[in-house]
Write a protein that holds these residues in place. Structure first.
Motif, mmCIF file in Angstrom:
data_model
loop_
_atom_site.group_PDB
_atom_site.id
_atom_site.type_symbol
_atom_site.label_atom_id
_atom_site.label_comp_id
_atom_site.label_asym_id
_atom_site.label_seq_id
_atom_site.Cartn_x
_atom_site.Cartn_y
_atom_site.Cartn_z
ATOM 1 N N GLY A 1 0.792 -1.227 0.000
ATOM 2 C CA GLY A 1 0.000 0.000 0.000
ATOM 3 C C GLY A 1 0.821 1.273 0.000
ATOM 4 N N LEU A 2 2.065 1.181 -0.457
ATOM 5 C CA LEU A 2 2.942 2.353 -0.475
ATOM 6 C C LEU A 2 3.063 2.879 -1.901
ATOM 7 C CD1 LEU A 2 5.730 0.966 1.904
ATOM 8 C CD2 LEU A 2 3.833 2.485 2.483
ATOM 9 N N GLU A 3 2.264 3.879 -2.203
ATOM 10 C CA GLU A 3 2.269 4.481 -3.535
ATOM 11 C C GLU A 3 2.289 6.006 -3.412
ATOM 12 O OE1 GLU A 3 -0.162 1.581 -6.496
ATOM 13 O OE2 GLU A 3 -1.403 2.719 -5.106
ATOM 14 N N HIS A 4 2.888 6.656 -4.372
ATOM 15 C CA HIS A 4 2.830 8.109 -4.430
ATOM 16 C C HIS A 4 3.061 8.576 -5.865
ATOM 17 C CE1 HIS A 4 7.174 7.359 -3.961
ATOM 18 N NE2 HIS A 4 7.332 8.458 -4.678
ATOM 19 N N GLN A 5 2.598 9.761 -6.125
ATOM 20 C CA GLN A 5 2.795 10.369 -7.440
ATOM 21 C C GLN A 5 3.954 11.342 -7.338
ATOM 22 O OE1 GLN A 5 -0.315 11.452 -10.755
ATOM 23 N NE2 GLN A 5 -0.257 13.155 -9.329
ATOM 24 N N SER A 6 5.094 10.961 -7.860
ATOM 25 C CA SER A 6 6.288 11.797 -7.746
ATOM 26 C C SER A 6 6.231 13.007 -8.668
ATOM 27 C CB SER A 6 7.531 10.958 -8.066
ATOM 28 O OG SER A 6 7.447 10.404 -9.366
ATOM 29 N N PHE A 7 5.471 12.911 -9.739
ATOM 30 C CA PHE A 7 5.294 13.989 -10.704
ATOM 31 C C PHE A 7 3.978 13.713 -11.412
ATOM 32 C CE2 PHE A 7 5.959 16.129 -14.806
ATOM 33 C CZ PHE A 7 6.441 17.352 -14.380
ATOM 34 N N PRO A 8 3.238 14.731 -11.808
ATOM 35 C CA PRO A 8 1.960 14.473 -12.480
ATOM 36 C C PRO A 8 2.113 13.470 -13.627
ATOM 37 C CG PRO A 8 2.159 16.814 -12.022
ATOM 38 C CD PRO A 8 3.485 16.189 -11.644
ATOM 39 N N GLY A 9 1.376 12.391 -13.511
ATOM 40 C CA GLY A 9 1.452 11.357 -14.526
ATOM 41 C C GLY A 9 2.519 10.307 -14.271
ATOM 42 N N VAL A 10 3.254 10.457 -13.146
ATOM 43 C CA VAL A 10 4.296 9.476 -12.798
ATOM 44 C C VAL A 10 4.004 8.941 -11.398
ATOM 45 C CG1 VAL A 10 6.750 9.061 -12.447
ATOM 46 C CG2 VAL A 10 5.994 10.670 -14.214
ATOM 47 N N VAL A 11 3.660 7.673 -11.311
ATOM 48 C CA VAL A 11 3.321 7.045 -10.037
ATOM 49 C C VAL A 11 4.383 6.008 -9.693
ATOM 50 C CG1 VAL A 11 1.659 5.580 -8.826
ATOM 51 C CG2 VAL A 11 0.845 7.420 -10.321
#
Length: 371
Positions: free
Chosen positions: A162-172
């Motif tokens: 469950g460890l997710e993040h969006q580092s840049f718009p459109g990049v997960v």
């Protein structure tokens, strides 16, 4: 063959990961810390779940009442259909921690919204081992005959961290967490299961050819632990997950015990269920050092038939007999399991998933009649 693994007579003791954990007739019985019991009655947390959950757990409750099973339910109607209800979920978790044993249906997990409460339960209770038994049942027609394998799935890490993040718009970026400790824990669990259940082969399912560090850690741990069990006569091999999927549908008889990380277990358990008749006939459990939670082995909410009285309750009934054996109520479990298999084998009362028109209520009544 069927009753050696799933039915009444417990001919061979089984052991899940540690020596204090034994199984009877293929079902777990954890004996180190007893569940809550008052006046000869066990208090069990019941979470019916979403979709058909209420209908199939009502079937269990009706059967238990008929046989006067010494079970008192603490029921929590938790639902994953919305972001609301977190307070009720927390109450259910406190009940599980207090009673140490539970029976649950599957909670819906939205694509957009809150995280999976199914996963949260497994992580918070550290019920790290999922056990799903896929076995051909007399009276349930399938393409392959004599299928008989156990899926041992790591329940608490991997892709389900469950460890997710969006580092840049459109990049997960989605993190798959693999640890040596948890890999070794589930692998030793699988070898112990095979050893005590008189099973002869363990297959490690992985994708180490691509995920060389994450799945490489799991595979290398498997090979190291396998060396320790070599003298027991257990054959150990490994197979890439995509090839495993093909081999399962082509030659399922080659598999005996399978051990794998979280996501692969979700895929393989669905294939396994399809091989033996569908999600309506496959029981399962989740166990750890302190707690045990029983639920159908194939995790579908079946929202499309909710409230239609068409669901096959066999998987939930058999999961409930696993729970009874865990509590030491073997005689009651034997009676209910035998009656369920008799109904399936008679081929007279068949729900829609088995090509019939019988209702959930019809199947429940037939089990009670055979009791």
């Amino acid at each position: 063959m069927l009753r050696n693994t799933l039915a009444a007579a417990a001919r061979r003791p089984l052991v899940l990961q540690r020596s204090a954990t034994t199984l009877a007739a293929g079902f777990p019985k954890v004996s180190k810390r007893l569940p809550t019991k008052y006046g000869g009655v066990y208090t069990v947390t019941l979470i019916p779940g979403d979709g058909i959950g209420k209908e199939v757990t009502d079937s269990v409750k009706e059967i238990f009442e008929h046989v006067n099973a010494p079970i008192e339910w603490e029921q929590y109607d938790v639902s994953g259909m919305s972001n609301e209800g977190e307070a009720l979920f927390n109450q259910a978790m406190e009940s599980l921690k207090r009673n140490r044993v539970g029976l649950k249906g599957i909670l819906f997990t939205p694509i957009e919204g809150h995280l999976s409460w199914n996963v949260a339960m497994r992580q918070q209770l550290d019920i790290y081992a999922s056990v799903v038994l896929c076995k051909s049942l007399p009276g349930v027609p399938t393409r392959h005959q004599n299928v008989d394998f156990a899926i041992i799935r790591e329940n608490t890490e991997g892709e389900y961290s469950g460890l997710e993040h969006q580092s840049f718009p459109g990049v997960v970026e989605s993190l798959k967490v693999s640890t040596r400790h948890k890999s070794e824990r589930i692998i030793r669990f699988a070898f112990d299961f095979a050893l005590k259940n008189n099973r002869k082969k363990i297959t490690c399912v992985h994708k180490a050819n691509i995920m060389k560090l994450g799945d490489g850690l799991f595979l290398n741990t498997f090979r190291r632990v396998a060396e320790e069990y070599k003298s027991s006569g257990i054959v150990a091999n490994d197979m890439i997950v995509d090839n495993t999927s093909m081999q399962l549908v082509a030659k399922p008889g080659q598999f005996d015990v399978m051990v794998m990380p979280n996501l692969y277990g979700a895929i393989v358990s669905n294939i396994g269920a399809a091989l033996v008749g569908g999600p309506g006939v496959v029981p399962g459990c989740n166990v750890g050092r302190e707690y045990a939670l029983f639920e159908p082995g194939c995790r579908h909410v079946a929202e499309d038939i909710k409230g239609t009285n068409k669901a096959n309750p066999a998987a939930m009934i058999l999961s409930a007999t696993m729970m009874l054996r865990h509590l030491g109520l073997d005689s009651t479990a034997n009676s209910i399991a035998s009656a369920t298999f008799d109904v399936l084998n008679a081929k007279k009362v068949r729900t829609a998933d088995m090509g019939g028109s019988a209702t959930t209520s019809d199947f429940t009544a037939a089990v009670i009649q055979h009791l």
